[in-house]
Design a protein around this motif. Structure first.
Motif, PDB file in Angstrom:
ATOM      1  N   ARG A  82       0.818  -1.204   0.000  1.00 49.54           N
ATOM      2  CA  ARG A  82       0.000   0.000   0.000  1.00 49.54           C
ATOM      3  C   ARG A  82       0.859   1.265   0.000  1.00 49.54           C
ATOM      4  NH1 ARG A  82      -4.433   1.231   4.614  1.00 49.54           N
ATOM      5  NH2 ARG A  82      -4.566  -1.025   4.397  1.00 49.54           N
ATOM      6  N   VAL A  83       1.929   1.246   0.773  1.00 51.11           N
ATOM      7  CA  VAL A  83       2.766   2.451   0.864  1.00 51.11           C
ATOM      8  C   VAL A  83       3.351   2.783  -0.495  1.00 51.11           C
ATOM      9  CG1 VAL A  83       4.816   3.447   1.937  1.00 51.11           C
ATOM     10  CG2 VAL A  83       3.260   2.014   3.293  1.00 51.11           C
ATOM     11  N   GLN A  84       3.919   1.788  -1.181  1.00 52.43           N
ATOM     12  CA  GLN A  84       4.496   2.036  -2.498  1.00 52.43           C
ATOM     13  C   GLN A  84       3.429   2.425  -3.510  1.00 52.43           C
ATOM     14  OE1 GLN A  84       7.009  -1.145  -3.842  1.00 52.43           O
ATOM     15  NE2 GLN A  84       8.221  -1.246  -1.937  1.00 52.43           N
ATOM     16  N   ALA A  85       2.226   1.867  -3.373  1.00 52.60           N
ATOM     17  CA  ALA A  85       1.154   2.212  -4.304  1.00 52.60           C
ATOM     18  C   ALA A  85       0.756   3.677  -4.150  1.00 52.60           C
ATOM     19  CB  ALA A  85      -0.044   1.296  -4.074  1.00 52.60           C
ATOM     20  N   LEU A  86       0.662   4.172  -2.884  1.00 48.91           N
ATOM     21  CA  LEU A  86       0.307   5.574  -2.661  1.00 48.91           C
ATOM     22  C   LEU A  86       1.423   6.502  -3.126  1.00 48.91           C
ATOM     23  CD1 LEU A  86      -1.415   5.301   0.840  1.00 48.91           C
ATOM     24  CD2 LEU A  86      -2.512   5.667  -1.385  1.00 48.91           C
ATOM     25  N   LEU A  87       2.684   6.063  -2.947  1.00 52.62           N
ATOM     26  CA  LEU A  87       3.796   6.870  -3.448  1.00 52.62           C
ATOM     27  C   LEU A  87       3.772   6.951  -4.970  1.00 52.62           C
ATOM     28  CD1 LEU A  87       6.723   5.681  -1.117  1.00 52.62           C
ATOM     29  CD2 LEU A  87       5.517   7.878  -1.069  1.00 52.62           C
ATOM     30  N   ALA A  88       3.448   5.818  -5.619  1.00 51.99           N
ATOM     31  CA  ALA A  88       3.364   5.836  -7.087  1.00 51.99           C
ATOM     32  C   ALA A  88       2.232   6.726  -7.551  1.00 51.99           C
ATOM     33  CB  ALA A  88       3.190   4.410  -7.607  1.00 51.99           C
ATOM     34  N   ALA A  89       1.133   6.749  -6.785  1.00 49.57           N
ATOM     35  CA  ALA A  89       0.010   7.606  -7.157  1.00 49.57           C
ATOM     36  C   ALA A  89       0.369   9.078  -7.060  1.00 49.57           C
ATOM     37  CB  ALA A  89      -1.183   7.283  -6.271  1.00 49.57           C
ATOM     38  N   GLU A  90       1.272   9.415  -6.109  1.00 49.90           N
ATOM     39  CA  GLU A  90       1.676  10.814  -5.957  1.00 49.90           C
ATOM     40  C   GLU A  90       2.461  11.308  -7.168  1.00 49.90           C
ATOM     41  OE1 GLU A  90       0.880  12.933  -3.716  1.00 49.90           O
ATOM     42  OE2 GLU A  90      -0.086  11.657  -2.222  1.00 49.90           O
ATOM     43  N   GLU A  91       3.143  10.394  -7.856  1.00 45.78           N
ATOM     44  CA  GLU A  91       3.979  10.799  -8.984  1.00 45.78           C
ATOM     45  C   GLU A  91       3.167  11.110 -10.236  1.00 45.78           C
ATOM     46  OE1 GLU A  91       6.853   7.771  -9.576  1.00 45.78           O
ATOM     47  OE2 GLU A  91       7.772   7.977  -7.590  1.00 45.78           O
ATOM     48  N   TRP A  92       1.873  10.652 -10.299  1.00 46.20           N
ATOM     49  CA  TRP A  92       1.018  10.923 -11.452  1.00 46.20           C
ATOM     50  C   TRP A  92       0.039  12.038 -11.111  1.00 46.20           C
ATOM     51  CZ3 TRP A  92      -0.233   5.164 -12.983  1.00 46.20           C
ATOM     52  CH2 TRP A  92       0.769   4.686 -13.831  1.00 46.20           C
TER      53      TRP A  92
END
Length: 633
Positions: free
Chosen positions: A535-545
Motif C-alpha cells: 500500500r505504501v508504495q502504491a500511494l507513493l506511485a500515485a503521488e507521482e502521477w
C-alpha cells in the motif's frame, strides 16, 4: 352375493378381539342348542295337546251316542235337549247337536267354550239301537271340542320356553365372557410384554400363571426376552465401539480432506507465482525478437509454460470445486456463443494435428452458468483432441422432447475400454494409451479433467454420460434446460481498439519477478507503467502521477497479510480527495480459498487467475479501458 357376505364376515372376525372370539365361540353352542330344543319341543307339545283334545272329543261323542239311543228311538225331544245341554256343560265342549236319521236337528246346545271360539275339533258319532242290532241308524251326535285352552297352554309354554332361553343365554354369556377373560388374560399380558419389547424397554418378564401350554408359552417368552436383552446389550456395546471408531476415522478423513484442499490451494497459489512470471517474461521476449532461432527457443519455452499452465489449471479447478469457491451464476444465453468461444480456443490446435473440429451451429438457447458450461466443453474438446489421431471432433446440440437440450461431444479417437469407463471420472485416473502421437508430451494431464467436468456438471444439476467403443471413438453427453430464443440487441458504435498503447497502468504485487515481467510486457505494448509491492508504495506511485491511472492491476494476497482490496480502497480514497473520477481495477490472483473469493465477488471486481496469458491480459485491459471511457463520456 355369497362371496361379498363371506368377505364381510371375515373382515368382522378380524376386527374382533381374542376375548370376544372366545366368548362368541362359547356362546354359540348354547344358543344353537336352546333354539333347537324350543323348535323341536313346541310342535311336539302342540301335537300332544291336539291328541288329548281328539281323545276327549271321541270319548264325549261316544258317551253322548250311547245315552241318546233310547230317547232318540222314542223321539223324546225334551229328553234329547236335556242330554245335549248337560253334555255342553262339560269342560272344553263348544257345541252339541243331536240329529235324526233324516238329518233333522232334534237338539242343539252351545257350551261355555263355544261363544267366541275360532278353532274347534268336531267329532260325529252315529246312534244305533243296541237292543235291536241290525236295525238302521237312529241318528247322529256331533260334538265340537274347543282348542282355545290347548292353544293358550301352548302359547304359555312357548313363552316360558323363550324366557328360559333368554335367561340361559344371559347366564351362558356371562360365563363365556368371564371364561374368555380368564383364558385370554395371559395372552394379553404377553401382548403387552411384546409391545414393551418393541418400545425398547430394557428387561421384560411375564408371570407364569399355570402349567398348561400357556405356561410353556410364558416361559418361552421370558427366555427369549432375556436372550434378546443380552443380544441388545452386546449390540449396543458393538455399536458404541463402532461409532467411536467411525467418528475417529471420519475425523481423520475430514482432516485429510482439509489438508488436501489446503495443499492444493497452497500449491496452486505458490507455484503459479513463478509460472506467471515465466509467462510474462517469455511473452515479453517474443515481442521484440526477430531471430528465428531465438523465436523457436522462446516457442519451446512457451510450450513448456503452457503445459505447466494446463497441469496447474487442473489442480486449481479441483481445489476451487472442493473448497466451494465456485459460485453459480445462472443466466439465459444462446448456446452457439459458447460453441464459437470453444472453437476459437481449439481450432488452431486441431489444425496443428491434422484434425477437424466441427462446432455445428445452433439457434438453441439454454439456462445455465455460461462460465462453467464453457469450462465443461473446453475440457471435453481438449480431452477428445488429445486422444484422437485421425478424423476429428464434432460438437452438436439437439432439442429434446422433455424440454432440454442434449449436447454431444463426438470424437473418432482410440475409445475407452469398458473396464475403464466407470472410473474415467475419478480424480487422478488416466487411461494409459500411447496409440496417438500427441497423447504424450506437453499436454499430458493429471487425470483431473473429466473429474472436474463431472463436478461442474453436478453444480449445474446435470450429469455427463459416456458411450465408447475401443477403436471407434467416444461420445460424452449432458443435458441443459432449454429456454425460448430471445432478441439480442445490436450494439452500435465502434469496437474497442486492440491497441493499448498510452494506457496508464499501476501494477501491485508482492513478487518482484512478476512486477518486473509484467512491467516489461506492458511497456512493450506501449503502456505507461508504475509498480508497487504494497500500500505504501502504491500511494507513493500515485503521488507521482497528476491524474489517476487508467487501470490498477493488483494481486489479492500481498505481503504481511495485506489484501489487494484494501490497497484499492486506499487508492480510491486518495483520488477522491481531489474529485477525480474512479479508476478501473482488475485483480489477478492464484488464491482458491472460498472466503477470499467471496470477498472478490462481493466487491464486484473483475478477476483473472494466475497464470494469465498475454492475450487474456490484453483483453482484460481493453475491456476495462473501454468501460472507463464510456463512463467518462
Amino acid at each position: 352375493m355369497g362371496a361379498g357376505a363371506n368377505s364381510r364376515t371375515v373382515q368382522w372376525w378380524r376386527r374382533t378381539s381374542l376375548m370376544q372370539r372366545l366368548a362368541l365361540v362359547t356362546l354359540i353352542p348354547t344358543l344353537v342348542t336352546a333354539t333347537l330344543l324350543v323348535a323341536m319341543l313346541a310342535p311336539q307339545q302342540l301335537m300332544t295337546l291336539r291328541g288329548m283334545a281328539q281323545n276327549t272329543a271321541d270319548a264325549i261323542a261316544t258317551q253322548a251316542a250311547s245315552v241318546t239311543a233310547a230317547p232318540l228311538r222314542e223321539m223324546q225331544r225334551r229328553e234329547l235337549v236335556r242330554i245335549a245341554e248337560s253334555i255342553s256343560d262339560l269342560p272344553h265342549v263348544a257345541r252339541v247337536q243331536i240329529r235324526a236319521a233324516d238329518g233333522e236337528i232334534l237338539a242343539d246346545s252351545l257350551g261355555r267354550s263355544g261363544a267366541d271360539n275360532n278353532e274347534s275339533l268336531t267329532v260325529v258319532r252315529d246312534v244305533v239301537d243296541s237292543e235291536r242290532p241290525g236295525q238302521p241308524v237312529l241318528g247322529s251326535v256331533m260334538v265340537d271340542v274347543s282348542l282355545r285352552d290347548a292353544i293358550a297352554m301352548q302359547q304359555a309354554s312357548l313363552r316360558h320356553a323363550l324366557v328360559a332361553l333368554v335367561i340361559s343365554l344371559f347366564v351362558a354369556a356371562i360365563i363365556a365372557w368371564q371364561a374368555a377373560r380368564w383364558i385370554s388374560a395371559p395372552l394379553r399380558r404377553l401382548v403387552d410384554a411384546v409391545h414393551q419389547l418393541g418400545r425398547g424397554d430394557r428387561h421384560v418378564e411375564v408371570e407364569v400363571t399355570d402349567q398348561t401350554e400357556i405356561g410353556e408359552l410364558q416361559r418361552g417368552f421370558n427366555s427369549a426376552a432375556m436372550a434378546l436383552f443380552d443380544v441388545q446389550r452386546g449390540m449396543e456395546r458393538e455399536i458404541e465401539h463402532a461409532t467411536v471408531e467411525l467418528a475417529r476415522k471420519n475425523a481423520a478423513l475430514e482432516a485429510a480432506s482439509v489438508a488436501k484442499a489446503r495443499f492444493l490451494a497452497a500449491a496452486s497459489h505458490d507455484l503459479r507465482q513463478p509460472l506467471y512470471a515465466l509467462t510474462l517474461f517469455s511473452s515479453a521476449l517474443a515481442e521484440d525478437e526477430r531471430d528465428p532461432v531465438r523465436l523457436d527457443r522462446i516457442a519451446h519455452i512457451q510450450e513448456c509454460v503452457e503445459a505447466l499452465d494446463h497441469l496447474f489449471s487442473e489442480l486449481l479447478d479441483l481445489s476451487r470445486l472442493e473448497t466451494g469457491a465456485m459460485q453459480i451464476e445462472i443466466a439465459e444465453f444462446p448456446l452457439d456463443h459458447v460453441f464459437q468461444e470453444v472453437s476459437r480456443n481449439f481450432r488452431m490446435i486441431a489444425e496443428q494435428h491434422g484434425l477437424r473440429l466441427i462446432m455445428r451451429a445452433t439457434n438453441l438457447w439454454v439456462r445455465s452458468d455460461r462460465t462453467m458450461l464453457s469450462r465443461i466443453l473446453n475440457n471435453l474438446v481438449s480431452n477428445a483432441l488429445r486422444y484422437t489421431s485421425r478424423g476429428g471432433v464434432l460438437v452438436v446440440a439437439r432439442h429434446r422432447e422433455d424440454g432440454t437440450v442434449r449436447v454431444d461431444v463426438w470424437d473418432t479417437g482410440s475409445g475407452i475400454a469398458q473396464e475403464h469407463q466407470v472410473r474415467v471420472f475419478d480424480e487422478f485416473y488416466r487411461v494409459e494409451s500411447h496409440s496417438n502421437e500427441h497423447d504424450v508430451g506437453r499436454r499430458r494431464g493429471l487425470g483431473l479433467g473429466l473429474a472436474t467436468v463431472q463436478r461442474l456438471a453436478e453444480l449445474l444439476d446435470t450429469k455427463v454420460e459416456l458411450k465408447s467403443k475401443p477403436g471407434r471413438g467416444s461420445v460424452f453427453s449432458f443435458h441443459l434446460p432449454e429456454v425460448p430464443a430471445q432478441h439480442i440487441p445490436v450494439v452500435s458504435g465502434e469496437e474497442a481498439s486492440p491497441d493499448v498503447s498510452g494506457m496508464r497502468v499501476l501494477v501491485i504485487d508482492d513478487e518482484p519477478a512478476i512486477l518486473s515481467g509484467i512491467r516489461y510486457l506492458l511497456k512493450s505494448w506501449g503502456c505507461e507503467v508504475a509498480v508497487a509491492e504494497d500500500r505504501v508504495q502504491a500511494l507513493l506511485a500515485a503521488e507521482e502521477w497528476n491524474v489517476p491511472p487508467d487501470i490498477v492491476i493488483s494481486d489479492l494476497r500481498l505481503r504481511d497479510g495485506e489484501s489487494g482490496l484494501d490497497v484499492l480502497a486506499a487508492l480510491d480514497a486518495h483520488y477522491q480527495i481531489d474529485g477525480n473520477p474512479p479508476f478501473s481495477r482488475l485483480l489477478i490472483t492464484g488464491e482458491t480459498r472460498s472466503d477470499r473469493l467471496r470477498e472478490i465477488m462481493a466487491a464486484r471486481i473483475p478477476v483473472l487467475y494466475k497464470p494469465v496469458s498475454p492475450e487474456q491480459l490484453r483483453e482484460a485491459l481493453m475491456v476495462a479501458w473501454s468501460a472507463s471511457r464510456v463512463t467518462t463520456v
